[in-house]
Design a protein around this motif. Sequence first.
Motif, PDB file in Angstrom:
ATOM      1  N   VAL A   1      -9.563   5.264  -8.073  1.00 40.95           N
ATOM      2  CA  VAL A   1     -11.022   5.479  -7.935  1.00 40.95           C
ATOM      3  C   VAL A   1     -11.196   6.633  -6.178  1.00 40.95           C
ATOM      4  O   VAL A   1     -12.054   7.009  -6.787  1.00 40.95           O
ATOM      5  CB  VAL A   1     -11.119   4.009  -7.047  1.00 40.95           C
ATOM      6  CG1 VAL A   1     -12.576   3.717  -5.879  1.00 40.95           C
ATOM      7  CG2 VAL A   1     -10.695   2.678  -7.990  1.00 40.95           C
TER       8      VAL A   1
ATOM      9  N   LEU B   1       0.764  -0.741  -0.166  1.00 43.12           N
ATOM     10  CA  LEU B   1      -0.024  -0.394   0.261  1.00 43.12           C
ATOM     11  C   LEU B   1       0.797   1.635   0.030  1.00 43.12           C
ATOM     12  O   LEU B   1       0.322   2.125  -0.681  1.00 43.12           O
ATOM     13  CB  LEU B   1      -0.858  -0.191   0.836  1.00 43.12           C
ATOM     14  CG  LEU B   1      -2.762  -1.193   0.853  1.00 43.12           C
ATOM     15  CD1 LEU B   1      -2.456  -0.719   2.247  1.00 43.12           C
ATOM     16  CD2 LEU B   1      -3.384  -0.398   0.444  1.00 43.12           C
TER      17      LEU B   1
ATOM     18  N   HIS C   1      -2.178  -1.405  -7.569  1.00 43.46           N
ATOM     19  CA  HIS C   1      -2.465  -0.646  -6.611  1.00 43.46           C
ATOM     20  C   HIS C   1      -2.664   1.312  -6.567  1.00 43.46           C
ATOM     21  O   HIS C   1      -3.349   1.810  -5.958  1.00 43.46           O
ATOM     22  CB  HIS C   1      -1.014  -0.980  -6.211  1.00 43.46           C
ATOM     23  CG  HIS C   1      -0.766  -2.686  -5.129  1.00 43.46           C
ATOM     24  ND1 HIS C   1      -0.263  -3.646  -6.015  1.00 43.46           N
ATOM     25  CD2 HIS C   1      -1.043  -2.749  -4.040  1.00 43.46           C
ATOM     26  CE1 HIS C   1      -0.481  -4.106  -4.769  1.00 43.46           C
ATOM     27  NE2 HIS C   1      -0.496  -3.928  -4.351  1.00 43.46           N
ATOM     28  N   ASN C   2      -1.891   1.523  -7.882  1.00 40.96           N
ATOM     29  CA  ASN C   2      -2.033   2.763  -8.338  1.00 40.96           C
ATOM     30  C   ASN C   2      -3.313   3.468  -8.716  1.00 40.96           C
ATOM     31  O   ASN C   2      -4.166   4.212  -8.120  1.00 40.96           O
ATOM     32  CB  ASN C   2      -1.044   3.338  -9.280  1.00 40.96           C
ATOM     33  CG  ASN C   2       0.090   3.501  -8.847  1.00 40.96           C
ATOM     34  OD1 ASN C   2       0.211   3.831  -7.657  1.00 40.96           O
ATOM     35  ND2 ASN C   2       1.299   3.173  -9.397  1.00 40.96           N
TER      36      ASN C   2
ATOM     37  N   THR D   1       0.910   2.536  -2.929  1.00 34.83           N
ATOM     38  CA  THR D   1      -0.736   3.127  -3.658  1.00 34.83           C
ATOM     39  C   THR D   1      -0.394   4.980  -2.859  1.00 34.83           C
ATOM     40  O   THR D   1      -0.807   5.990  -3.414  1.00 34.83           O
ATOM     41  CB  THR D   1      -1.346   3.134  -2.985  1.00 34.83           C
ATOM     42  OG1 THR D   1      -1.975   1.381  -3.874  1.00 34.83           O
ATOM     43  CG2 THR D   1      -2.931   3.619  -3.270  1.00 34.83           C
TER      44      THR D   1
ATOM     45  N   LEU E   1      -6.444   2.106  -7.375  1.00 38.47           N
ATOM     46  CA  LEU E   1      -6.970   2.658  -6.336  1.00 38.47           C
ATOM     47  C   LEU E   1      -7.195   4.063  -6.100  1.00 38.47           C
ATOM     48  O   LEU E   1      -8.183   4.829  -5.300  1.00 38.47           O
ATOM     49  CB  LEU E   1      -6.210   1.985  -5.320  1.00 38.47           C
ATOM     50  CG  LEU E   1      -6.452   0.319  -4.852  1.00 38.47           C
ATOM     51  CD1 LEU E   1      -5.501   0.091  -3.511  1.00 38.47           C
ATOM     52  CD2 LEU E   1      -8.468   0.185  -5.067  1.00 38.47           C
TER      53      LEU E   1
END
Length: 303
Positions: free
Chosen positions: A148, A58, A142-143, A61, A145
Amino acid sequence: MQVTSAIDIPEKPVVHSGRSSARAAKDIRDGIAARELWGHLGWQDIKQRYRRSVIGPLWITMSMGVTAAGLGFLYSQLFGIEVDTFLPYLTVGFIVWGFILGCLTEGSDAFISNEGLIKHLPAPLTVYALRTVWRQTLMLLHNMLVYVVVLVLFFGSISKSGYVLSPGGVGQPGLSWTVLLAIPAFVALALNGAWVTLLFGIISTRYRDIPQVINALTQLLFYATPIVWPVDILTQKLGPGDWKHLIVELNPLYHFIQVLRAPLIGSEQSWHHWVVVGVITVVGWTLAFAAMRNYRSRVSYWV
Protein backbone atom coordinates in the motif's frame (compact mmCIF):
# COMPACT_ATOMS: atom_id res chain seq x y z
CA MET A 1 0.20 -25.10 23.49
CA GLN A 2 -3.04 -24.99 25.40
CA VAL A 3 -6.23 -24.33 23.48
CA THR A 4 -8.79 -22.17 25.23
CA SER A 5 -12.19 -23.51 26.13
CA ALA A 6 -13.76 -21.06 23.68
CA ILE A 7 -12.80 -23.42 20.88
CA ASP A 8 -15.34 -26.11 20.14
CA ILE A 9 -13.69 -29.52 20.13
CA PRO A 10 -15.51 -32.60 18.85
CA GLU A 11 -16.83 -34.80 21.63
CA LYS A 12 -15.74 -38.01 19.91
CA PRO A 13 -12.09 -38.45 18.97
CA VAL A 14 -11.30 -38.48 15.26
CA VAL A 15 -9.93 -41.92 14.45
CA HIS A 16 -7.09 -41.70 11.91
CA SER A 17 -7.26 -45.31 10.78
CA GLY A 18 -7.68 -47.32 7.64
CA ARG A 19 -7.01 -46.62 3.96
CA SER A 20 -10.31 -45.15 2.86
CA SER A 21 -11.15 -42.40 0.40
CA ALA A 22 -14.31 -41.65 2.38
CA ARG A 23 -12.35 -41.11 5.59
CA ALA A 24 -9.79 -38.95 3.80
CA ALA A 25 -12.58 -36.82 2.31
CA LYS A 26 -14.28 -36.56 5.71
CA ASP A 27 -11.00 -35.45 7.29
CA ILE A 28 -10.68 -32.64 4.74
CA ARG A 29 -14.35 -31.58 5.12
CA ASP A 30 -14.19 -31.64 8.92
CA GLY A 31 -10.90 -29.77 8.87
CA ILE A 32 -12.33 -26.98 6.75
CA ALA A 33 -15.42 -26.84 8.98
CA ALA A 34 -13.25 -26.42 12.09
CA ARG A 35 -12.25 -22.90 10.98
CA GLU A 36 -12.61 -21.55 14.51
CA LEU A 37 -9.94 -23.99 15.69
CA TRP A 38 -7.32 -23.51 12.96
CA GLY A 39 -8.08 -19.80 12.83
CA HIS A 40 -7.42 -19.49 16.56
CA LEU A 41 -4.26 -21.59 16.41
CA GLY A 42 -2.86 -19.65 13.46
CA TRP A 43 -3.47 -16.30 15.16
CA GLN A 44 -1.91 -17.59 18.37
CA ASP A 45 1.21 -18.57 16.39
CA ILE A 46 1.65 -14.96 15.28
CA LYS A 47 1.05 -13.58 18.78
CA GLN A 48 3.41 -16.13 20.34
CA ARG A 49 6.18 -15.32 17.88
CA TYR A 50 6.12 -11.63 18.83
CA ARG A 51 5.18 -11.97 22.49
CA ARG A 52 6.59 -9.18 24.67
CA SER A 53 7.57 -7.22 21.56
CA VAL A 54 6.75 -3.52 21.63
CA ILE A 55 5.24 -3.33 18.13
CA GLY A 56 4.35 -7.02 17.84
CA PRO A 57 3.49 -8.38 14.37
CA LEU A 58 4.38 -5.04 12.76
CA TRP A 59 7.93 -6.37 12.78
CA ILE A 60 6.80 -8.52 9.83
CA THR A 61 5.87 -5.38 7.91
CA MET A 62 9.01 -3.47 8.86
CA SER A 63 11.27 -6.36 7.89
CA MET A 64 9.62 -6.69 4.50
CA GLY A 65 9.70 -2.93 3.92
CA VAL A 66 13.42 -2.62 4.70
CA THR A 67 14.32 -5.64 2.56
CA ALA A 68 12.24 -4.49 -0.41
CA ALA A 69 13.54 -0.92 -0.25
CA GLY A 70 17.18 -1.95 0.12
CA LEU A 71 17.20 -4.54 -2.65
CA GLY A 72 14.93 -2.44 -4.85
CA PHE A 73 17.33 0.49 -4.93
CA LEU A 74 20.36 -1.81 -5.28
CA TYR A 75 19.09 -3.93 -8.17
CA SER A 76 17.54 -0.98 -9.97
CA GLN A 77 21.03 0.51 -10.19
CA LEU A 78 22.65 -2.78 -11.21
CA PHE A 79 20.13 -3.39 -13.99
CA GLY A 80 19.77 0.26 -15.00
CA ILE A 81 16.02 0.20 -14.30
CA GLU A 82 13.80 3.06 -13.15
CA VAL A 83 13.17 2.54 -9.44
CA ASP A 84 9.64 3.97 -9.82
CA THR A 85 8.48 0.88 -11.71
CA PHE A 86 10.99 -1.70 -10.43
CA LEU A 87 10.36 -1.23 -6.70
CA PRO A 88 6.62 -2.14 -6.92
CA TYR A 89 7.58 -5.17 -9.06
CA LEU A 90 10.16 -6.38 -6.56
CA THR A 91 8.02 -5.60 -3.49
CA VAL A 92 5.02 -7.61 -4.65
CA GLY A 93 7.33 -10.39 -5.78
CA PHE A 94 8.84 -10.58 -2.31
CA ILE A 95 5.43 -10.59 -0.64
CA VAL A 96 4.14 -13.46 -2.78
CA TRP A 97 7.43 -15.33 -2.44
CA GLY A 98 7.20 -15.04 1.34
CA PHE A 99 3.81 -16.77 1.28
CA ILE A 100 5.03 -19.54 -1.03
CA LEU A 101 8.23 -20.03 0.95
CA GLY A 102 6.29 -20.27 4.22
CA CYS A 103 3.94 -22.92 2.82
CA LEU A 104 6.88 -24.95 1.51
CA THR A 105 9.19 -24.80 4.51
CA GLU A 106 6.73 -24.58 7.40
CA GLY A 107 4.25 -26.80 5.58
CA SER A 108 6.72 -29.65 5.35
CA ASP A 109 7.17 -29.37 9.11
CA ALA A 110 3.46 -28.89 9.90
CA PHE A 111 2.67 -32.30 11.41
CA ILE A 112 6.07 -32.71 13.08
CA SER A 113 5.75 -29.38 14.90
CA ASN A 114 2.20 -30.28 15.98
CA GLU A 115 3.17 -33.66 17.43
CA GLY A 116 1.67 -32.94 20.85
CA LEU A 117 -1.66 -31.77 19.46
CA ILE A 118 -1.94 -34.64 16.99
CA LYS A 119 -1.50 -37.19 19.76
CA HIS A 120 -3.86 -35.57 22.25
CA LEU A 121 -6.32 -33.29 20.41
CA PRO A 122 -9.24 -35.05 18.66
CA ALA A 123 -9.12 -33.00 15.47
CA PRO A 124 -8.77 -33.79 11.74
CA LEU A 125 -5.25 -33.73 10.33
CA THR A 126 -6.35 -31.09 7.83
CA VAL A 127 -6.66 -28.62 10.72
CA TYR A 128 -2.86 -28.47 11.06
CA ALA A 129 -2.38 -27.85 7.35
CA LEU A 130 -4.95 -25.04 7.38
CA ARG A 131 -3.33 -23.63 10.51
CA THR A 132 -0.10 -23.24 8.54
CA VAL A 133 -1.79 -21.68 5.51
CA TRP A 134 -3.78 -19.29 7.72
CA ARG A 135 -0.63 -18.24 9.54
CA GLN A 136 1.07 -17.48 6.22
CA THR A 137 -2.03 -15.56 5.11
CA LEU A 138 -1.87 -13.36 8.19
CA MET A 139 1.79 -12.65 7.49
CA LEU A 140 0.98 -11.80 3.88
CA LEU A 141 -1.74 -9.37 5.03
CA HIS A 142 0.79 -7.65 7.28
CA ASN A 143 3.21 -7.40 4.35
CA MET A 144 0.51 -5.94 2.12
CA LEU A 145 0.86 -2.75 4.17
CA VAL A 146 4.23 -2.32 2.45
CA TYR A 147 2.50 -2.72 -0.92
CA VAL A 148 0.00 0.00 0.00
CA VAL A 149 2.84 2.40 0.86
CA VAL A 150 4.67 1.58 -2.39
CA LEU A 151 1.42 1.97 -4.34
CA VAL A 152 0.83 5.43 -2.88
CA LEU A 153 4.40 6.53 -3.66
CA PHE A 154 4.59 5.17 -7.20
CA PHE A 155 0.97 5.08 -8.32
CA GLY A 156 1.59 7.56 -11.10
CA SER A 157 4.33 5.42 -12.60
CA ILE A 158 2.63 2.02 -12.61
CA SER A 159 -0.82 3.33 -13.53
CA LYS A 160 0.52 4.88 -16.73
CA SER A 161 -0.24 2.82 -19.83
CA GLY A 162 2.89 1.65 -21.63
CA TYR A 163 5.31 1.76 -18.71
CA VAL A 164 8.21 -0.70 -18.91
CA LEU A 165 9.89 -2.82 -16.25
CA SER A 166 13.30 -2.53 -17.90
CA PRO A 167 14.77 -0.34 -20.67
CA GLY A 168 13.57 -1.64 -24.03
CA GLY A 169 11.12 -4.01 -22.38
CA VAL A 170 7.51 -4.75 -23.25
CA GLY A 171 5.06 -1.97 -22.45
CA GLN A 172 2.66 -2.78 -19.61
CA PRO A 173 -1.04 -1.81 -19.60
CA GLY A 174 -0.91 -0.11 -16.17
CA LEU A 175 -3.17 -0.44 -13.15
CA SER A 176 -6.87 -0.79 -13.92
CA TRP A 177 -9.94 -2.77 -12.84
CA THR A 178 -7.90 -5.94 -13.53
CA VAL A 179 -6.43 -5.46 -10.05
CA LEU A 180 -9.50 -7.42 -8.89
CA LEU A 181 -7.95 -10.52 -10.45
CA ALA A 182 -5.65 -10.55 -7.44
CA ILE A 183 -8.54 -11.99 -5.38
CA PRO A 184 -8.98 -15.25 -7.34
CA ALA A 185 -5.20 -15.38 -7.76
CA PHE A 186 -4.69 -15.44 -4.01
CA VAL A 187 -7.45 -18.05 -3.59
CA ALA A 188 -5.58 -20.25 -6.08
CA LEU A 189 -2.35 -19.63 -4.18
CA ALA A 190 -3.95 -20.59 -0.86
CA LEU A 191 -5.49 -23.75 -2.34
CA ASN A 192 -2.07 -24.82 -3.50
CA GLY A 193 -0.54 -23.93 -0.16
CA ALA A 194 -3.02 -26.32 1.49
CA TRP A 195 -2.18 -29.33 -0.69
CA VAL A 196 1.54 -28.60 -0.44
CA THR A 197 1.26 -28.62 3.35
CA LEU A 198 -0.78 -31.84 3.41
CA LEU A 199 1.40 -33.72 0.93
CA PHE A 200 4.85 -32.65 2.08
CA GLY A 201 3.76 -32.65 5.70
CA ILE A 202 2.78 -36.34 5.49
CA ILE A 203 5.94 -37.29 3.58
CA SER A 204 8.13 -35.39 6.03
CA THR A 205 6.74 -37.28 9.02
CA ARG A 206 8.10 -40.47 7.48
CA TYR A 207 11.28 -39.10 5.93
CA ARG A 208 12.72 -36.40 8.18
CA ASP A 209 15.28 -35.30 5.59
CA ILE A 210 12.58 -33.80 3.36
CA PRO A 211 12.34 -30.44 5.23
CA GLN A 212 16.13 -30.05 4.94
CA VAL A 213 16.02 -30.80 1.22
CA ILE A 214 13.24 -28.24 0.70
CA ASN A 215 15.14 -25.60 2.68
CA ALA A 216 18.19 -26.18 0.50
CA LEU A 217 16.23 -26.06 -2.77
CA THR A 218 14.41 -22.83 -1.91
CA GLN A 219 17.70 -20.90 -2.15
CA LEU A 220 18.15 -22.06 -5.73
CA LEU A 221 14.49 -21.51 -6.57
CA PHE A 222 14.64 -17.93 -5.30
CA TYR A 223 17.40 -16.92 -7.72
CA ALA A 224 15.91 -18.95 -10.59
CA THR A 225 12.54 -17.22 -10.23
CA PRO A 226 11.93 -13.70 -11.63
CA ILE A 227 11.58 -11.94 -8.29
CA VAL A 228 14.53 -9.54 -8.22
CA TRP A 229 14.96 -9.50 -12.00
CA PRO A 230 12.36 -8.90 -14.75
CA VAL A 231 11.81 -11.46 -17.51
CA ASP A 232 12.38 -8.66 -20.03
CA ILE A 233 16.07 -8.70 -19.16
CA LEU A 234 16.31 -12.40 -20.01
CA THR A 235 14.47 -11.83 -23.29
CA GLN A 236 16.86 -9.06 -24.30
CA LYS A 237 19.93 -11.13 -23.45
CA LEU A 238 18.83 -14.36 -25.13
CA GLY A 239 16.36 -13.28 -27.80
CA PRO A 240 12.63 -14.08 -27.89
CA GLY A 241 13.00 -17.59 -29.38
CA ASP A 242 15.88 -18.94 -27.35
CA TRP A 243 15.24 -22.31 -25.70
CA LYS A 244 16.82 -21.04 -22.47
CA HIS A 245 13.51 -19.28 -21.77
CA LEU A 246 12.35 -22.70 -20.62
CA ILE A 247 14.35 -22.06 -17.44
CA VAL A 248 11.63 -19.58 -16.51
CA GLU A 249 8.61 -21.21 -18.12
CA LEU A 250 9.28 -24.62 -16.55
CA ASN A 251 9.57 -23.03 -13.11
CA PRO A 252 6.09 -23.41 -11.54
CA LEU A 253 6.82 -20.75 -8.92
CA TYR A 254 7.13 -18.13 -11.66
CA HIS A 255 3.54 -18.74 -12.75
CA PHE A 256 2.20 -18.61 -9.19
CA ILE A 257 3.99 -15.34 -8.50
CA GLN A 258 2.93 -13.81 -11.80
CA VAL A 259 -0.82 -14.50 -11.47
CA LEU A 260 -0.86 -12.46 -8.26
CA ARG A 261 1.84 -9.90 -8.99
CA ALA A 262 0.65 -8.89 -12.47
CA PRO A 263 -2.74 -7.46 -11.45
CA LEU A 264 -1.28 -5.71 -8.39
CA ILE A 265 1.27 -3.72 -10.41
CA GLY A 266 -0.70 -3.30 -13.64
CA SER A 267 1.50 -5.71 -15.54
CA GLU A 268 0.52 -7.65 -18.62
CA GLN A 269 -1.79 -10.61 -17.96
CA SER A 270 -1.16 -13.91 -19.69
CA TRP A 271 -3.68 -16.76 -19.82
CA HIS A 272 -0.98 -19.44 -19.84
CA HIS A 273 -0.01 -18.56 -16.25
CA TRP A 274 -3.55 -19.37 -15.14
CA VAL A 275 -3.54 -22.62 -17.11
CA VAL A 276 -0.31 -23.77 -15.45
CA VAL A 277 -1.62 -22.82 -12.00
CA GLY A 278 -4.91 -24.62 -12.65
CA VAL A 279 -3.21 -27.82 -13.82
CA ILE A 280 -0.83 -27.84 -10.86
CA THR A 281 -3.75 -27.27 -8.48
CA VAL A 282 -5.64 -30.29 -9.80
CA VAL A 283 -2.58 -32.56 -9.90
CA GLY A 284 -1.40 -31.40 -6.48
CA TRP A 285 -4.73 -32.01 -4.76
CA THR A 286 -4.95 -35.42 -6.42
CA LEU A 287 -1.57 -36.38 -4.95
CA ALA A 288 -2.45 -34.88 -1.55
CA PHE A 289 -5.74 -36.79 -1.43
CA ALA A 290 -3.94 -40.03 -2.32
CA ALA A 291 -1.46 -39.39 0.49
CA MET A 292 -4.29 -38.69 2.92
CA ARG A 293 -6.13 -41.85 1.89
CA ASN A 294 -3.09 -44.12 2.22
CA TYR A 295 -1.02 -42.67 5.03
CA ARG A 296 -3.14 -40.42 7.28
CA SER A 297 -3.58 -43.30 9.75
CA ARG A 298 0.19 -43.52 10.20
CA VAL A 299 0.94 -39.86 10.82
CA SER A 300 0.22 -40.08 14.57
CA TYR A 301 2.75 -42.92 14.81
CA TRP A 302 5.40 -41.35 12.58
CA VAL A 303 5.46 -38.02 14.44
